[in-house]
Design a protein around this motif. Structure first.
Motif, PDB file in Angstrom:
ATOM      1  N   PRO B  15       0.838  -1.181   0.000  1.00 52.10           N
ATOM      2  CA  PRO B  15       0.000   0.000   0.000  1.00 52.10           C
ATOM      3  C   PRO B  15       0.886   1.247   0.000  1.00 52.10           C
ATOM      4  N   LEU B  17       1.366   4.984   0.071  1.00 59.36           N
ATOM      5  CA  LEU B  17       0.560   6.141   0.433  1.00 59.36           C
ATOM      6  C   LEU B  17       1.046   7.364  -0.321  1.00 59.36           C
ATOM      7  N   PHE B  24      -4.488   9.648   8.629  1.00 58.18           N
ATOM      8  CA  PHE B  24      -5.184   9.173   9.830  1.00 58.18           C
ATOM      9  C   PHE B  24      -4.620   9.914  11.028  1.00 58.18           C
ATOM     10  N   HIS B  63       2.805   9.066   8.381  1.00 60.76           N
ATOM     11  CA  HIS B  63       2.129   9.027   7.086  1.00 60.76           C
ATOM     12  C   HIS B  63       3.074   9.549   6.008  1.00 60.76           C
ATOM     13  N   LEU B  66       5.702   7.012   4.936  1.00 58.97           N
ATOM     14  CA  LEU B  66       5.259   5.933   4.059  1.00 58.97           C
ATOM     15  C   LEU B  66       4.752   6.459   2.721  1.00 58.97           C
ATOM     16  N   ASP B  87      16.663   9.466   9.926  1.00 59.43           N
ATOM     17  CA  ASP B  87      17.291   8.718   8.838  1.00 59.43           C
ATOM     18  C   ASP B  87      16.530   8.805   7.523  1.00 59.43           C
ATOM     19  N   ALA B 253      -3.592   9.388  17.463  1.00 59.57           N
ATOM     20  CA  ALA B 253      -2.948   8.077  17.505  1.00 59.57           C
ATOM     21  C   ALA B 253      -1.546   8.220  18.067  1.00 59.57           C
ATOM     22  N   LEU B 255       2.317   6.521  18.526  1.00 57.87           N
ATOM     23  CA  LEU B 255       3.267   5.519  18.033  1.00 57.87           C
ATOM     24  C   LEU B 255       4.359   5.324  19.074  1.00 57.87           C
ATOM     25  N   GLN B 259       7.458   1.030  17.247  1.00 55.45           N
ATOM     26  CA  GLN B 259       6.642   1.156  16.031  1.00 55.45           C
ATOM     27  C   GLN B 259       7.284   2.143  15.061  1.00 55.45           C
ATOM     28  N   ALA B 261      10.451   2.842  14.859  1.00 51.77           N
ATOM     29  CA  ALA B 261      11.644   2.200  14.294  1.00 51.77           C
ATOM     30  C   ALA B 261      11.253   1.275  13.142  1.00 51.77           C
ATOM     31  N   TYR B 262      10.166   0.540  13.331  1.00 51.63           N
ATOM     32  CA  TYR B 262       9.687  -0.390  12.308  1.00 51.63           C
ATOM     33  C   TYR B 262       9.252   0.371  11.052  1.00 51.63           C
ATOM     34  N   LEU B 263       8.516   1.454  11.280  1.00 56.88           N
ATOM     35  CA  LEU B 263       8.052   2.266  10.152  1.00 56.88           C
ATOM     36  C   LEU B 263       9.237   2.879   9.403  1.00 56.88           C
ATOM     37  N   ASP B 265      12.261   1.764   9.255  1.00 54.56           N
ATOM     38  CA  ASP B 265      12.967   0.693   8.557  1.00 54.56           C
ATOM     39  C   ASP B 265      12.286   0.372   7.225  1.00 54.56           C
ATOM     40  N   TYR B 266      10.972   0.259   7.290  1.00 54.46           N
ATOM     41  CA  TYR B 266      10.224  -0.062   6.078  1.00 54.46           C
ATOM     42  C   TYR B 266      10.242   1.117   5.104  1.00 54.46           C
ATOM     43  N   ARG B 269      13.232   1.344   3.067  1.00 54.42           N
ATOM     44  CA  ARG B 269      13.246   0.351   1.994  1.00 54.42           C
ATOM     45  C   ARG B 269      12.438   0.847   0.794  1.00 54.42           C
TER      46      ARG B 269
END
Ligand SMILES: Nc1ncnc2c1ncn2[C@@H]1O[C@H](COP(=O)(O)OP(=O)(O)OP(=O)(O)O)[C@@H](O)[C@H]1O
Ligand SMILES: [Mg+2]
Lengths: 320, 289
Positions: B15, B17, B24, B63, B66, B87, B253, B255, B259, B261-263, B265-266, B269
């Motif tokens: 997905p 964005l 959101f 947001h 991504l 980063d 919301a 984070l 979370q 760190a995960y976002l 990282d992705y 990529r």
């Protein structure tokens, strides 16, 4: 339509309707029936004349004069009667709409029962029906959903009672709003209401406490639609929807095959002075206090910039 | 540290964005999700320390991270609030006023060039199909740059540049999202504060402070952030004025560091593969638009 000569408002009609204790259950009271008959008659004549005349005009070029008049008369009669029936039945239609959920559920149950009795004995059919109705209540999510829908049904009725009180207190001949539909929200219910002449959102603004009381809710709010002043969205809250931490859905959009990052080792940091004693005290400019010179406070300086002029819109109040 | 995947055989096309999509933000008091479109808009958040302003900025950053059509330009005087996004940010400014001013001046130049480009194409604003990046400028603790460090002239220059970005940046895809505790005149000029179209007031100590964030007169109508409880379970709750114009109460919301760190990282990529070269090419060919 209630007029000065006939001051019986729909409100009073519904009041009578609610007085079960006095042994009077009126479905549609006399005044209301009279009003709708009058409205229906007016509707009939208007539809008859308008539709009839335009049909005659439309038919004249293609048929003989007599045929055109006949066609016009018939079409006018048909249109007029349709409007008459609709207008006359309006209170009944509105009532049907108001009780639509109950009526649908009951008819569905009766239908299911009649179907079941064709294949099994009546007592067995009753048991099967009871089990089928009660079954979902034993399963958590289904029960919650059903209860939420149940609240929607209740709320529609309670809201109508509220509006009736508001109209009563204003001593006007306003007409009861049409409660359109309700749906559950995570915090309670959201109901759409179509106001009718005689009532507007500002009349209700101060009474939302009462609405909340009448609907057994925590709070009630309403906003009007941007397009129509008559269309209101009423929100009832029964639970605090803001109590829990809200999770972002973005982390769920990451594909499952993307590996979770390993906790990174902290970067070597060469930061010193992490505590107060590590930072040397600055050389105080007025050491004369220690050397015995008496301390005098500095004379007040004039402000560097003149205060801004107090223009409306400028928030000089912020300086206070 | 985000992992780099230079030899990735598969580019994740999941997905993707866009900053043109609604963002959101959280959940309103009826428990329904709140999405707001931030493109062509600017947002100012205010509220007492610990009220949740940086939480909102992080949600917006997530947001933007991504969104592969987006560049992040972060100014954070506290460095830790937005530091986790460093980063993937194009620029990260810490407590450094000259760096902040220089960055805003760069952005101003980009803005001027984009308007020249739009004018050449006889257009008035960028759209989703332009393949020009949206630049999200996130400023946490404006007060540090505009009222705390540097000389008066430096602070005024910062405020003037930021005001220019807010005033003119809209149509060329520049979104300014800023937060400060109390945006009163002694912190940022009224002329800067009043041009932020979207406002969010987190808990304040007085209704006057709430009105300063939301705009004059809302407190009198019952929309005031000083009634929000000062408990842990009401952090991140505030009044948002966005599309529609009437304040809405919502809980933003949140984070966690993991979370984020995960976002990150992705995001590293997907951004690595998608964004940079395409944008340069698209920008070089205005006639194609
Ligand atoms: N939306 C939220 N949901 C739940 N908890 C939150 C939320 N936002 C913030 N918090 C909690 O409140 C703490 C402080 O929030 P945050 O750093 O966002 O405040 P702030 O308004 O930026 O304060 P400051 O003015 O000091 O920068 C966070 O560490 C977190 O624990
Ligand atoms: Mg913060």
């Amino acid at each position: 339509m209630p007029t000065r000569s006939m001051p019986r408002s729909t409100y009073q009609g519904s009041r009578t309707h609610r007085r079960f204790g006095r042994g009077r259950i009126t479905v549609i009271d006399q005044g209301l029936a009279y009003a709708s008959l009058r409205r229906a008659k007016i509707g009939f004549w208007i539809a008859f004349l308008l539709i009839g005349a335009s049909t005659v005009v439309g038919a004249l070029p293609v048929t003989t004069t007599g045929a055109a008049w006949l066609i016009g008369l018939l079409t006018g009669l048909a249109a007029g009667s349709t409007v008459f029936v609709l207008a006359f039945c309006w209170p009944a239609l509105r009532l049907t709409w108001h009780w639509a959920a109950e009526l649908t559920a009951t008819s569905f149950l009766l239908w299911a029962y009649s179907v079941l009795t064709t294949v099994m004995a009546a007592p067995t059919a009753l048991v099967v029906l009871l089990l089928a109705t009660g079954g979902p209540f034993t399963f958590g999510p289904a029960r919650r959903r059903l209860l939420a829908l149940g609240w929607c049904v209740i709320t529609r009725h309670r809201l109508r009672v509220c509006f009736a009180e508001v109209i009563h207190d204003r001593h006007t001949d306003g007409r009861l709003p049409l409660i359109l539909w309700a749906r559950p929200t995570p915090a309670g219910e959201r109901i759409w209401v179509w106001l009718r002449a005689g009532l507007a959102l500002p009349d209700l603004a101060e009474r939302f406490e009462e609405v909340a009381v009448a609907c057994w809710a925590t709070e009630a709010h309403a906003v009007r639609s941007e397009k129509w002043a008559a269309l209101l969205r009423v929100d009832l809250t029964r639970r605090n929807a803001l109590a829990a931490v809200v999770d972002s859905p973005l982390t769920d959009t990451i594909p499952a095959d993307h590996p979770r990052p390993r906790p990174a080792p902290p970067r070597p940091a060469f930061v010193t002075g992490l505590d107060l004693p590590d930072i040397p005290e600055p050389q105080a400019p007025d050491l004369h206090r220690r050397t015995g010179t008496p301390f005098r406070p500095a004379p007040p300086r004039p402000p560097a910039t003149p205060p801004p002029p107090a223009t409306p819109g400028d928030d000089t109040a912020d300086w206070i | 540290m985000p992992a780099f995947h230079p030899a990735d055989p598969v580019v994740p096309v999941g997905p993707v964005l866009s900053m043109f999509d609604p963002v959101f933000l959280g959940v309103d008091e009826f428990g329904l999700p709140v999405y707001e479109s931030l493109i062509y808009r600017n947002l100012l958040a205010g509220g007492e320390p610990g009220a949740g302003k940086s939480g909102l900025l992080n949600t917006i950053c997530a947001h933007a991270a991504l969104a592969t059509d987006t560049r992040l330009c972060l100014l954070d005087a506290k460095t830790v609030e937005l530091g986790l996004w460093q980063d993937i940010a194009d620029v990260f400014v810490g407590p450094d006023l000259p760096h902040a001013t220089a960055t805003l001046r760069r952005l101003q130049q980009v803005m001027d060039n984009r308007y020249a480009w739009l004018r050449a194409g006889k257009r008035r604003k960028i759209t989703r199909t332009d393949r020009l990046s949206v630049i999200v400028v996130v400023v946490d603790e404006i007060a540090y740059y505009s009222a705390t460090v540097g000389t008066r002239a430096d602070q005024e220059e910062f405020s003037a540049l930021l005001r220019d970005l807010v005033a003119r940046g809209r149509a060329c895809g520049l979104i300014v999202v800023a937060a400060t505790q109390r945006p009163s005149v002694d912190i940022i000029p009224t002329s800067l504060r009043d041009i932020f179209g979207y406002r969010m007031a987190f808990r304040c100590t007085t209704y006057i402070s709430s009105d300063i964030v939301l705009g004059h007169g809302w407190a009198a109508q019952g929309y005031t952030a000083h009634t929000i409880a000062a408990t842990d379970s009401s952090r991140g709750i505030g009044w948002l004025i966005a599309e529609g114009g009437t304040p809405r109460k919502l809980r933003v919301a949140y984070l966690t560091d993991d979370q984020i760190a995960y976002l990150v990282d992705y995001a590293t990529r997907i951004r690595h593969h998608l964004s940079v070269p395409d944008l340069r090419i698209a920008a070089a060919a205005p006639a194609a638009a």
